[in-house]
Structure formats: C-alpha cells, structure tokens
Design a protein around this motif. Structure first.
Motif, PDB file in Angstrom:
ATOM      1  N   ARG A   1      79.185  12.543  11.775  1.00  0.00           N
ATOM      2  CA  ARG A   1      79.652  13.708  12.530  1.00  0.00           C
ATOM      3  C   ARG A   1      78.868  14.964  12.194  1.00  0.00           C
ATOM      4  O   ARG A   1      78.830  15.905  12.995  1.00  0.00           O
ATOM      5  N   ASP A   2      78.207  15.002  11.023  1.00  0.00           N
ATOM      6  CA  ASP A   2      77.355  16.154  10.701  1.00  0.00           C
ATOM      7  C   ASP A   2      76.196  16.273  11.680  1.00  0.00           C
ATOM      8  O   ASP A   2      75.705  17.375  11.941  1.00  0.00           O
ATOM      9  N   ARG A   3      75.748  15.122  12.218  1.00  0.00           N
ATOM     10  CA  ARG A   3      74.677  15.157  13.209  1.00  0.00           C
ATOM     11  C   ARG A   3      75.151  15.865  14.475  1.00  0.00           C
ATOM     12  O   ARG A   3      74.378  16.568  15.131  1.00  0.00           O
ATOM     13  N   LEU A   4      76.419  15.664  14.810  1.00  0.00           N
ATOM     14  CA  LEU A   4      76.969  16.327  15.988  1.00  0.00           C
ATOM     15  C   LEU A   4      77.095  17.824  15.747  1.00  0.00           C
ATOM     16  O   LEU A   4      76.856  18.636  16.654  1.00  0.00           O
ATOM     17  N   ALA A   5      77.455  18.213  14.521  1.00  0.00           N
ATOM     18  CA  ALA A   5      77.530  19.640  14.188  1.00  0.00           C
ATOM     19  C   ALA A   5      76.157  20.297  14.352  1.00  0.00           C
ATOM     20  O   ALA A   5      76.053  21.421  14.876  1.00  0.00           O
ATOM     21  N   GLU A   6      75.110  19.615  13.930  1.00  0.00           N
ATOM     22  CA  GLU A   6      73.754  20.145  14.089  1.00  0.00           C
ATOM     23  C   GLU A   6      73.394  20.275  15.565  1.00  0.00           C
ATOM     24  O   GLU A   6      72.790  21.275  15.985  1.00  0.00           O
ATOM     25  N   LEU A   7      73.769  19.281  16.349  1.00  0.00           N
ATOM     26  CA  LEU A   7      73.480  19.339  17.783  1.00  0.00           C
ATOM     27  C   LEU A   7      74.202  20.518  18.431  1.00  0.00           C
ATOM     28  O   LEU A   7      73.634  21.240  19.258  1.00  0.00           O
ATOM     29  N   PHE A   8      75.473  20.733  18.054  1.00  0.00           N
ATOM     30  CA  PHE A   8      76.226  21.850  18.610  1.00  0.00           C
ATOM     31  C   PHE A   8      75.567  23.191  18.267  1.00  0.00           C
ATOM     32  O   PHE A   8      75.533  24.108  19.092  1.00  0.00           O
ATOM     33  N   GLU A   9      75.064  23.304  17.049  1.00  0.00           N
ATOM     34  CA  GLU A   9      74.454  24.558  16.614  1.00  0.00           C
ATOM     35  C   GLU A   9      73.145  24.831  17.359  1.00  0.00           C
ATOM     36  O   GLU A   9      72.879  25.970  17.768  1.00  0.00           O
ATOM     37  N   ARG A  10      72.351  23.802  17.548  1.00  0.00           N
ATOM     38  CA  ARG A  10      71.022  23.992  18.129  1.00  0.00           C
ATOM     39  C   ARG A  10      71.017  23.944  19.657  1.00  0.00           C
ATOM     40  O   ARG A  10      70.115  24.486  20.295  1.00  0.00           O
ATOM     41  N   HIS A  11      72.013  23.283  20.221  1.00  0.00           N
ATOM     42  CA  HIS A  11      72.022  23.098  21.674  1.00  0.00           C
ATOM     43  C   HIS A  11      73.415  23.411  22.235  1.00  0.00           C
ATOM     44  O   HIS A  11      74.208  22.498  22.508  1.00  0.00           O
ATOM     45  N   PRO A  12      73.729  24.699  22.396  1.00  0.00           N
ATOM     46  CA  PRO A  12      75.068  25.072  22.858  1.00  0.00           C
ATOM     47  C   PRO A  12      75.411  24.503  24.230  1.00  0.00           C
ATOM     48  O   PRO A  12      76.585  24.241  24.517  1.00  0.00           O
ATOM     49  N   ARG A  13      74.406  24.309  25.087  1.00  0.00           N
ATOM     50  CA  ARG A  13      74.723  23.749  26.402  1.00  0.00           C
ATOM     51  C   ARG A  13      75.201  22.304  26.273  1.00  0.00           C
ATOM     52  O   ARG A  13      76.123  21.879  26.978  1.00  0.00           O
ATOM     53  N   LEU A  14      74.604  21.535  25.357  1.00  0.00           N
ATOM     54  CA  LEU A  14      75.058  20.165  25.144  1.00  0.00           C
ATOM     55  C   LEU A  14      76.458  20.136  24.554  1.00  0.00           C
ATOM     56  O   LEU A  14      77.273  19.273  24.900  1.00  0.00           O
ATOM     57  N   SER A  15      76.736  21.074  23.647  1.00  0.00           N
ATOM     58  CA  SER A  15      78.087  21.117  23.069  1.00  0.00           C
ATOM     59  C   SER A  15      79.114  21.434  24.159  1.00  0.00           C
ATOM     60  O   SER A  15      80.212  20.848  24.179  1.00  0.00           O
ATOM     61  N   ALA A  16      78.758  22.342  25.086  1.00  0.00           N
ATOM     62  CA  ALA A  16      79.662  22.658  26.194  1.00  0.00           C
ATOM     63  C   ALA A  16      79.830  21.455  27.115  1.00  0.00           C
ATOM     64  O   ALA A  16      80.925  21.195  27.622  1.00  0.00           O
TER      65      ALA A  16
ATOM     66  N   VAL B   1      86.618  -5.807  16.030  1.00  0.00           N
ATOM     67  CA  VAL B   1      87.188  -4.471  15.833  1.00  0.00           C
ATOM     68  C   VAL B   1      86.111  -3.572  15.255  1.00  0.00           C
ATOM     69  O   VAL B   1      85.580  -3.836  14.178  1.00  0.00           O
ATOM     70  N   VAL B   2      85.783  -2.525  15.981  1.00  0.00           N
ATOM     71  CA  VAL B   2      84.745  -1.578  15.552  1.00  0.00           C
ATOM     72  C   VAL B   2      85.329  -0.571  14.568  1.00  0.00           C
ATOM     73  O   VAL B   2      84.739  -0.279  13.518  1.00  0.00           O
ATOM     74  N   VAL B   3      86.495  -0.048  14.901  1.00  0.00           N
ATOM     75  CA  VAL B   3      87.188   0.931  14.074  1.00  0.00           C
ATOM     76  C   VAL B   3      88.674   0.598  14.127  1.00  0.00           C
ATOM     77  O   VAL B   3      89.203   0.294  15.200  1.00  0.00           O
ATOM     78  N   SER B   4      89.347   0.665  12.999  1.00  0.00           N
ATOM     79  CA  SER B   4      90.792   0.442  12.966  1.00  0.00           C
ATOM     80  C   SER B   4      91.538   1.766  12.921  1.00  0.00           C
ATOM     81  O   SER B   4      91.056   2.756  12.339  1.00  0.00           O
ATOM     82  N   GLU B   5      92.698   1.784  13.535  1.00  0.00           N
ATOM     83  CA  GLU B   5      93.545   2.972  13.536  1.00  0.00           C
ATOM     84  C   GLU B   5      93.831   3.412  12.102  1.00  0.00           C
ATOM     85  O   GLU B   5      94.106   2.588  11.232  1.00  0.00           O
ATOM     86  N   HIS B   6      93.721   4.714  11.854  1.00  0.00           N
ATOM     87  CA  HIS B   6      93.959   5.368  10.567  1.00  0.00           C
ATOM     88  C   HIS B   6      92.825   5.180   9.562  1.00  0.00           C
ATOM     89  O   HIS B   6      92.952   5.637   8.423  1.00  0.00           O
ATOM     90  N   ASP B   7      91.735   4.515   9.953  1.00  0.00           N
ATOM     91  CA  ASP B   7      90.576   4.428   9.064  1.00  0.00           C
ATOM     92  C   ASP B   7      90.023   5.822   8.787  1.00  0.00           C
ATOM     93  O   ASP B   7      89.783   6.598   9.714  1.00  0.00           O
ATOM     94  N   ALA B   8      89.836   6.146   7.511  1.00  0.00           N
ATOM     95  CA  ALA B   8      89.156   7.396   7.157  1.00  0.00           C
ATOM     96  C   ALA B   8      87.660   7.150   7.297  1.00  0.00           C
ATOM     97  O   ALA B   8      87.111   6.241   6.687  1.00  0.00           O
ATOM     98  N   ARG B   9      86.997   7.975   8.100  1.00  0.00           N
ATOM     99  CA  ARG B   9      85.584   7.739   8.351  1.00  0.00           C
ATOM    100  C   ARG B   9      84.923   9.005   8.899  1.00  0.00           C
ATOM    101  O   ARG B   9      85.600   9.947   9.307  1.00  0.00           O
ATOM    102  N   ARG B  10      83.604   9.000   8.906  1.00  0.00           N
ATOM    103  CA  ARG B  10      82.836  10.124   9.423  1.00  0.00           C
ATOM    104  C   ARG B  10      81.965   9.731  10.615  1.00  0.00           C
ATOM    105  O   ARG B  10      81.370  10.583  11.257  1.00  0.00           O
ATOM    106  N   GLU B  11      81.917   8.438  10.905  1.00  0.00           N
ATOM    107  CA  GLU B  11      81.015   7.952  11.944  1.00  0.00           C
ATOM    108  C   GLU B  11      81.614   8.038  13.347  1.00  0.00           C
ATOM    109  O   GLU B  11      82.789   7.782  13.548  1.00  0.00           O
ATOM    110  N   LEU B  12      80.754   8.391  14.281  1.00  0.00           N
ATOM    111  CA  LEU B  12      81.026   8.232  15.693  1.00  0.00           C
ATOM    112  C   LEU B  12      79.994   7.251  16.229  1.00  0.00           C
ATOM    113  O   LEU B  12      79.033   6.911  15.534  1.00  0.00           O
ATOM    114  N   TYR B  13      80.166   6.829  17.485  1.00  0.00           N
ATOM    115  CA  TYR B  13      79.247   5.856  18.074  1.00  0.00           C
ATOM    116  C   TYR B  13      78.900   6.251  19.504  1.00  0.00           C
ATOM    117  O   TYR B  13      79.776   6.698  20.258  1.00  0.00           O
ATOM    118  N   VAL B  14      77.645   6.049  19.872  1.00  0.00           N
ATOM    119  CA  VAL B  14      77.250   6.088  21.271  1.00  0.00           C
ATOM    120  C   VAL B  14      77.229   4.649  21.772  1.00  0.00           C
ATOM    121  O   VAL B  14      76.638   3.769  21.135  1.00  0.00           O
TER     122      VAL B  14
END
Length: 230
Positions: free
Chosen positions: A95-110, A26-39
């Motif tokens: 997830r803060d890394r994703l926020a940075e990516l969205f800010e710097r690379h709007p095409r990737l966020s789209a 199990v990588v992540v359990s339902e209702h786990d409070a967390r900030r991580e995403l995974y590729v």
C-alpha cells in the motif's frame, strides 16, 4: 480519459510482480492483517463475507483491471475473503506504493477514488435489489451488471459471454438458494430473454431484462472534473 506516459508508467509499476492463483484458491481471508493490494491481470474473483449463521454473502465480483483488497487502506486488514472464481493472475503491491502514486499523480488518485465511489454505488444498487425486489429481478440485475462490466473489458456491445459462475455463486450474490437461482434462470430462458449453453449466456431481449431488473447502468463514469495531470 487519456493517460499521460508518466501516468501509464506509474500504473504499470504496480504490476511488476505476478502471482497465479488456481480456481477456488483463497487469495485473502477476512480479517487478515496485511499491507498488500492486488491488480487483477487475468481471471475472475469474488469478495465475500461469512455471516453469523455460516452462510456466505458475495459482495463483489472482480475482473481484469480491478484493484482488489482496497479495505486494507482504511483498516490494515481485509474486510472480505477474496477467492479466485477462475484461474487468475494477480499483481501484488504494498500500500506504500499506492501512497507514492497518490503523491506524484493526483489525477490518478482522483480517478481511483472515483472508481471506488462507482463501486460503492453499484454495491448499493445490488443491496437494494436484494432487499426490495423479486428473486427473478435479483438474478436479472446481477446479469445486467456483469454484462456491463464485460462489455467495457471487451470494448464492444457483445451480447454473449462465458460467465464462469456456479448457481451457488449467483445465489450467494443475490441472497437465493441454488435451486431458486436455477428456477429463475430457467424462467428467463423459457421467456426468450436469455439463452444458455453451459457457462455461455446470450442476451436475447436486453431491454426486457433491464426493465425487469430495474437496472441502472453504472458502467460509465464522469472524469471531466478530474484535476490536470501533474
């Protein structure tokens, strides 16, 4: 869509760390409070929810290149339990890394937004299949979806793949019992639509499989509207 060097580096930065998960982990359990995403770098996984009667409903299967755990962006906790179907290598990032990516690379966020929409539509297709089609059509539809994804990964129109799913996995994704799944798969083999050998499945009559499933291919997305790279 061709990525710029800057966009490619930004995506590669999300894969700086690696974690290996064994089959069934199990990588992540339902209702786990967390900030991580995974590729997903290697392997298959699925996301599922536990129902009130104790049954499991598999919502999605995940393949290399997918981002897993995206519900934490909206809720700060996981809406599903993510489990490794095979041995899998995942790259965690905050997830803060994703926020940075969205800010710097709007095409990737789209692009990520577009992929999330495509995933929602695919899920809606499968829910409609579960609610309004026969057991055979449900299994056929799931096979069509899996083959479409695997062909994208392997960049070709192959008609045979190893599908490391148990009958229970397929049943939990289609709302059927394992016995019913076995019967439907055997019927598809007997009718000359697919061949099976262990985990290997080969499409013999893809047109008929798609017709029986009422399948709509959602594997190709329109990126023509995306903003120019920044």
């Amino acid at each position: 869509m061709r990525l710029t060097d800057s966009e490619r580096r930004a995506l590669e930065a999300l894969e700086e760390q690696e974690r290996v998960f064994r089959r069934g982990a199990v990588v992540v359990s339902e209702h786990d409070a967390r900030r991580e995403l995974y590729v997903v770098q290697e392997g298959w996984l699925h996301s599922a929810v536990l129902l009130g009667n104790g049954n499991r409903q598999i919502m999605r299967f995940h393949f290399p290149g997918d981002i897993v755990g995206i519900s934490v962006l909206a809720f700060g906790e996981s809406a599903e339990t993510v489990t490794a179907v095979t041995d899998a290598t995942l790259c965690p990032f905050d997830r803060d890394r994703l926020a940075e990516l969205f800010e710097r690379h709007p095409r990737l966020s789209a692009l990520i937004f577009t992929l999330a929409v495509a995933d929602r539509v695919t899920l809606a297709d499968r829910l409609a299949s579960i609610g309004r089609t026969s057991a055979r059509a449900r299994v056929a539809s799931l096979l069509c979806q899996i083959f479409a994804r695997l062909r994208l990964l392997h960049d070709g129109a192959r008609d045979d793949f190893a599908i490391p799913l148990t009958q229970e996995d397929i049943g939990d994704a289609t709302g059927l019992t394992s016995v019913h799944v076995n019967r439907m798969m055997r019927g598809l083999v007997d009718d000359g639509i697919i061949e099976r050998s262990g985990n290997n499945v080969r499409l013999i009559d893809e047109r008929r499989l798609s017709r029986e499933a009422g399948y709509m291919d959602r594997s190709r997305i329109d990126t023509s509207w995306l903003p120019p790279p920044k």
